[in-house]
Structure formats: C-alpha cells, structure tokens
Design a protein around this motif. Structure first.
Motif, PDB file in Angstrom:
ATOM      1  N   ILE A   1       0.876  -1.161   0.000  1.00 47.15           N
ATOM      2  CA  ILE A   1       0.000   0.000   0.000  1.00 47.15           C
ATOM      3  C   ILE A   1       0.916   1.213   0.000  1.00 47.15           C
ATOM      4  CG2 ILE A   1      -1.883   1.170   1.192  1.00 47.15           C
ATOM      5  CD1 ILE A   1      -2.336  -1.470   2.689  1.00 47.15           C
ATOM      6  N   SER A   2       1.288   1.660  -1.168  1.00 42.87           N
ATOM      7  CA  SER A   2       2.228   2.765  -1.254  1.00 42.87           C
ATOM      8  C   SER A   2       1.511   4.095  -1.119  1.00 42.87           C
ATOM      9  CB  SER A   2       2.993   2.697  -2.571  1.00 42.87           C
ATOM     10  OG  SER A   2       2.089   2.757  -3.642  1.00 42.87           O
ATOM     11  N   ILE A   3       2.288   5.119  -0.885  1.00 43.79           N
ATOM     12  CA  ILE A   3       1.709   6.434  -0.701  1.00 43.79           C
ATOM     13  C   ILE A   3       1.741   7.216  -2.003  1.00 43.79           C
ATOM     14  CG2 ILE A   3       2.329   6.556   1.724  1.00 43.79           C
ATOM     15  CD1 ILE A   3       4.716   8.278   0.923  1.00 43.79           C
ATOM     16  N   ASN A   4       0.886   8.191  -2.098  1.00 45.27           N
ATOM     17  CA  ASN A   4       0.903   9.116  -3.213  1.00 45.27           C
ATOM     18  C   ASN A   4       1.774  10.285  -2.769  1.00 45.27           C
ATOM     19  OD1 ASN A   4       0.447  11.012  -5.163  1.00 45.27           O
ATOM     20  ND2 ASN A   4      -1.742  10.581  -5.321  1.00 45.27           N
ATOM     21  N   GLU A   5       3.058  10.246  -3.090  1.00 44.97           N
ATOM     22  CA  GLU A   5       4.033  11.200  -2.573  1.00 44.97           C
ATOM     23  C   GLU A   5       3.780  12.632  -3.018  1.00 44.97           C
ATOM     24  OE1 GLU A   5       8.059  10.017  -3.095  1.00 44.97           O
ATOM     25  OE2 GLU A   5       7.823   8.263  -1.838  1.00 44.97           O
ATOM     26  N   GLU A   6       3.016  12.821  -4.067  1.00 42.67           N
ATOM     27  CA  GLU A   6       2.756  14.161  -4.576  1.00 42.67           C
ATOM     28  C   GLU A   6       2.141  15.062  -3.500  1.00 42.67           C
ATOM     29  OE1 GLU A   6      -0.094  16.193  -7.980  1.00 42.67           O
ATOM     30  OE2 GLU A   6       0.203  14.032  -7.962  1.00 42.67           O
ATOM     31  N   TYR A   7       1.352  14.485  -2.591  1.00 43.50           N
ATOM     32  CA  TYR A   7       0.641  15.275  -1.600  1.00 43.50           C
ATOM     33  C   TYR A   7       1.239  15.194  -0.199  1.00 43.50           C
ATOM     34  CZ  TYR A   7      -2.734  15.331  -5.335  1.00 43.50           C
ATOM     35  OH  TYR A   7      -3.338  15.493  -6.547  1.00 43.50           O
ATOM     36  N   ILE A   8       2.306  14.427  -0.021  1.00 43.77           N
ATOM     37  CA  ILE A   8       2.910  14.278   1.302  1.00 43.77           C
ATOM     38  C   ILE A   8       3.925  15.399   1.510  1.00 43.77           C
ATOM     39  CG2 ILE A   8       4.233  12.753   2.827  1.00 43.77           C
ATOM     40  CD1 ILE A   8       1.562  11.569   2.052  1.00 43.77           C
ATOM     41  N   PRO A   9       3.836  16.131   2.638  1.00 43.49           N
ATOM     42  CA  PRO A   9       4.853  17.150   2.891  1.00 43.49           C
ATOM     43  C   PRO A   9       6.246  16.529   2.862  1.00 43.49           C
ATOM     44  CG  PRO A   9       3.067  17.303   4.484  1.00 43.49           C
ATOM     45  CD  PRO A   9       2.848  16.048   3.683  1.00 43.49           C
ATOM     46  N   VAL A  10       7.222  17.269   2.351  1.00 44.18           N
ATOM     47  CA  VAL A  10       8.573  16.748   2.147  1.00 44.18           C
ATOM     48  C   VAL A  10       9.147  16.124   3.410  1.00 44.18           C
ATOM     49  CG1 VAL A  10      10.947  17.403   1.569  1.00 44.18           C
ATOM     50  CG2 VAL A  10       9.045  18.357   0.279  1.00 44.18           C
ATOM     51  N   GLU A  11       8.934  16.739   4.573  1.00 44.35           N
ATOM     52  CA  GLU A  11       9.547  16.217   5.796  1.00 44.35           C
ATOM     53  C   GLU A  11       8.977  14.862   6.212  1.00 44.35           C
ATOM     54  OE1 GLU A  11       6.154  18.922   7.095  1.00 44.35           O
ATOM     55  OE2 GLU A  11       7.782  19.040   5.652  1.00 44.35           O
ATOM     56  N   ASN A  12       7.831  14.457   5.687  1.00 44.52           N
ATOM     57  CA  ASN A  12       7.222  13.189   6.078  1.00 44.52           C
ATOM     58  C   ASN A  12       7.464  12.046   5.093  1.00 44.52           C
ATOM     59  OD1 ASN A  12       6.140  14.326   8.349  1.00 44.52           O
ATOM     60  ND2 ASN A  12       4.153  14.727   7.439  1.00 44.52           N
ATOM     61  N   LYS A  13       7.920  12.332   3.904  1.00 50.23           N
ATOM     62  CA  LYS A  13       7.983  11.320   2.851  1.00 50.23           C
ATOM     63  C   LYS A  13       8.772  10.082   3.243  1.00 50.23           C
ATOM     64  CE  LYS A  13       7.130  14.069  -1.201  1.00 50.23           C
ATOM     65  NZ  LYS A  13       7.594  14.564  -2.470  1.00 50.23           N
ATOM     66  N   GLU A  14       9.896  10.241   3.913  1.00 54.87           N
ATOM     67  CA  GLU A  14      10.741   9.089   4.209  1.00 54.87           C
ATOM     68  C   GLU A  14      10.245   8.281   5.399  1.00 54.87           C
ATOM     69  OE1 GLU A  14      14.805  10.274   4.347  1.00 54.87           O
ATOM     70  OE2 GLU A  14      14.699  11.200   2.364  1.00 54.87           O
ATOM     71  N   GLU A  15       9.441   8.877   6.266  1.00 52.15           N
ATOM     72  CA  GLU A  15       9.010   8.155   7.455  1.00 52.15           C
ATOM     73  C   GLU A  15       7.676   7.441   7.289  1.00 52.15           C
ATOM     74  OE1 GLU A  15       7.760  11.380  10.212  1.00 52.15           O
ATOM     75  OE2 GLU A  15       9.795  12.083   9.956  1.00 52.15           O
ATOM     76  N   ILE A  16       6.958   7.690   6.218  1.00 53.78           N
ATOM     77  CA  ILE A  16       5.628   7.131   6.026  1.00 53.78           C
ATOM     78  C   ILE A  16       5.666   6.101   4.909  1.00 53.78           C
ATOM     79  CG2 ILE A  16       3.210   7.669   5.547  1.00 53.78           C
ATOM     80  CD1 ILE A  16       4.344   8.981   8.077  1.00 53.78           C
ATOM     81  N   SER A  17       5.145   4.916   5.192  1.00 57.00           N
ATOM     82  CA  SER A  17       5.141   3.858   4.178  1.00 57.00           C
ATOM     83  C   SER A  17       3.752   3.638   3.590  1.00 57.00           C
ATOM     84  CB  SER A  17       5.650   2.555   4.782  1.00 57.00           C
ATOM     85  OG  SER A  17       4.800   2.162   5.836  1.00 57.00           O
ATOM     86  N   THR A  18       2.741   4.250   4.173  1.00 60.12           N
ATOM     87  CA  THR A  18       1.379   4.068   3.693  1.00 60.12           C
ATOM     88  C   THR A  18       0.538   5.299   4.003  1.00 60.12           C
ATOM     89  OG1 THR A  18      -0.646   2.774   3.939  1.00 60.12           O
ATOM     90  CG2 THR A  18       0.799   2.832   5.824  1.00 60.12           C
ATOM     91  N   GLU A  19      -0.414   5.575   3.142  1.00 53.90           N
ATOM     92  CA  GLU A  19      -1.345   6.682   3.381  1.00 53.90           C
ATOM     93  C   GLU A  19      -2.290   6.373   4.532  1.00 53.90           C
ATOM     94  OE1 GLU A  19      -1.562   9.044  -0.672  1.00 53.90           O
ATOM     95  OE2 GLU A  19      -2.367   9.579   1.236  1.00 53.90           O
ATOM     96  N   TYR A  20      -2.391   5.113   4.892  1.00 54.97           N
ATOM     97  CA  TYR A  20      -3.345   4.678   5.914  1.00 54.97           C
ATOM     98  C   TYR A  20      -2.687   4.739   7.294  1.00 54.97           C
ATOM     99  CZ  TYR A  20      -5.630   3.408   1.663  1.00 54.97           C
ATOM    100  OH  TYR A  20      -6.193   3.468   0.410  1.00 54.97           O
ATOM    101  N   THR A  21      -2.271   5.946   7.653  1.00 55.44           N
ATOM    102  CA  THR A  21      -1.524   6.217   8.883  1.00 55.44           C
ATOM    103  C   THR A  21      -2.077   7.488   9.512  1.00 55.44           C
ATOM    104  OG1 THR A  21       0.498   5.296   7.896  1.00 55.44           O
ATOM    105  CG2 THR A  21       0.790   6.729   9.792  1.00 55.44           C
ATOM    106  N   LEU A  22      -2.110   7.522  10.841  1.00 54.11           N
ATOM    107  CA  LEU A  22      -2.356   8.768  11.559  1.00 54.11           C
ATOM    108  C   LEU A  22      -1.111   9.050  12.389  1.00 54.11           C
ATOM    109  CD1 LEU A  22      -6.077   8.529  12.763  1.00 54.11           C
ATOM    110  CD2 LEU A  22      -5.136   9.895  10.891  1.00 54.11           C
ATOM    111  N   LEU A  23      -0.701  10.315  12.387  1.00 47.48           N
ATOM    112  CA  LEU A  23       0.513  10.748  13.084  1.00 47.48           C
ATOM    113  C   LEU A  23       0.162  11.722  14.192  1.00 47.48           C
ATOM    114  CD1 LEU A  23       2.171  11.704   9.738  1.00 47.48           C
ATOM    115  CD2 LEU A  23       2.963   9.821  11.133  1.00 47.48           C
ATOM    116  N   THR A  24       0.939  11.691  15.279  1.00 48.35           N
ATOM    117  CA  THR A  24       0.779  12.670  16.351  1.00 48.35           C
ATOM    118  C   THR A  24       1.870  13.720  16.208  1.00 48.35           C
ATOM    119  OG1 THR A  24       2.221  11.495  17.889  1.00 48.35           O
ATOM    120  CG2 THR A  24      -0.118  10.901  17.921  1.00 48.35           C
ATOM    121  N   GLU A  25       1.752  14.792  16.979  1.00 48.27           N
ATOM    122  CA  GLU A  25       2.771  15.848  16.973  1.00 48.27           C
ATOM    123  C   GLU A  25       4.135  15.307  17.400  1.00 48.27           C
ATOM    124  OE1 GLU A  25       2.565  19.093  15.995  1.00 48.27           O
ATOM    125  OE2 GLU A  25       0.554  18.615  15.273  1.00 48.27           O
TER     126      GLU A  25
END
Length: 185
Positions: A34-58
């Motif tokens: 389940i890959s991410i659509n990197e076009e919409y991911i902020p640059v600082e998050n691209k390497e740490e996220i492996s799927t769009e089906y994620t929720l992140l905290t501060e």
C-alpha cells in the motif's frame, strides 16, 4: 439419509469457501504494497511514512492500518476482547482515539479500524479534525463524497472491502477521521 449427507457436504463446502475467501482477503490486505501518493505528502514526512493509511501525532507516534498495534506504543484507557463470525478481535479505547484490532492466528493484533475526533492526529498529507472541506479537497483531490451522510471517502483502489479513509464533516469542517480495512471482524 442421503439428502442429509448431501446437505451436510454442501454446508461444509460453503463454509470452507467463505473461510478461504476471508483468509485470502486478510492475507491480501496485510501483504499488499500500500504505497503512498508522494505528490501530496509534505517533504519532511515522505521518508518516514510507508502508507497513506496512517495517523501521526505531533510527537511522531504513528498508528498504521493493518500493522501491529504494539507499534503505536500508547497506554489504552480500556481494552475489550471479542469473538464472532470466525473473527477474534480486541477494541482499544484511548483518551483521543479508538482502535479495533483483528487478532491473527499468529497472535499479532493488527489495526483494522482507527477512529479519532481529536485534532491531535493528522494524515500523512496533513489533514486533521477541524480542517475545512476546502483543505480536504485540496490535499485529497481524488476523494469521493458519500452525500447521504456528509462523509468524504479516500478510496484510490475503489474496491469495497479494502483500505479506505473516511472524513466525516459537519458544516464543511472535519469532525471525525476513520481509517478502515473493509473486513468486518
């Protein structure tokens, strides 16, 4: 007697087919890429996220659909275990999020449904509770609207029963985010 035996065989074959289908569905959803659509991911998050089906905290805690709940590393307020229809699950309630996990034969509790009404969590694209419909459409242009209850659905595969994100709105403001794998468990 013959009718009863044939009926019993038919029932067993039907049950086996259903179990086999559920097994394939679980296996497919856990193992698929389940890959991410990197076009919409902020640059600082691209390497740490492996799927769009994620929720992140501060503080960078992640809860990921179809992943082991232990990776979330947060203390639950309550836990409730259940069984039914061939599934074994555990529901976790936290102060700002709820997680429904399916328990596999391997004992791993995989997040099957994640729900929050808190602004403490954001998607990899940066959407959180309290954001506007305008911002949602900007960051999820491929999102579909389910107009009968004001829910926008991110479902790039367009396959019922697979991974989706539901954004519930009231007065054009997001009030709930739900990540869900379509297995009922």
């Amino acid at each position: 007697m013959k009718k009863n035996i044939l009926y019993a065989i038919a029932v067993i074959v039907s049950i086996s087919a259903v179990i086999g289908g559920v097994y394939w569905h679980i296996k497919y959803n856990i193992e698929q890429d389940i890959s991410i659509n990197e076009e919409y991911i902020p640059v600082e998050n691209k390497e740490e996220i492996s799927t769009e089906y994620t929720l992140l905290t501060e503080d960078n805690k992640k809860v990921i659909l179809n992943e082991d709940i232990k990776l979330f590393d947060k203390e639950a307020i309550s836990e409730e275990e259940g069984r039914g229809d061939g599934f074994h699950w555990k529901d976790y309630v936290y102060d700002d999020i709820e997680i429904h996990a399916l328990i596999g034969d391997d004992g791993i509790e995989r997040c099957n449904r994640i729900i929050t009404t808190s602004q403490n969590y954001k998607t990899p694209r940066g959407i959180k509770v309290g954001d506007s419909l305008e911002e949602l459409i900007k960051l999820y242009p491929e999102t579909l609207k389910d107009s009968w209850n004001n829910v926008y659905i991110y479902d790039p595969e367009d396959e019922i029963g697979f991974n989706r994100i539901f954004f519930t709105l009231k007065n054009d403001v997001i009030i709930e985010i739900k990540l869900e794998n379509g297995i009922d468990g």
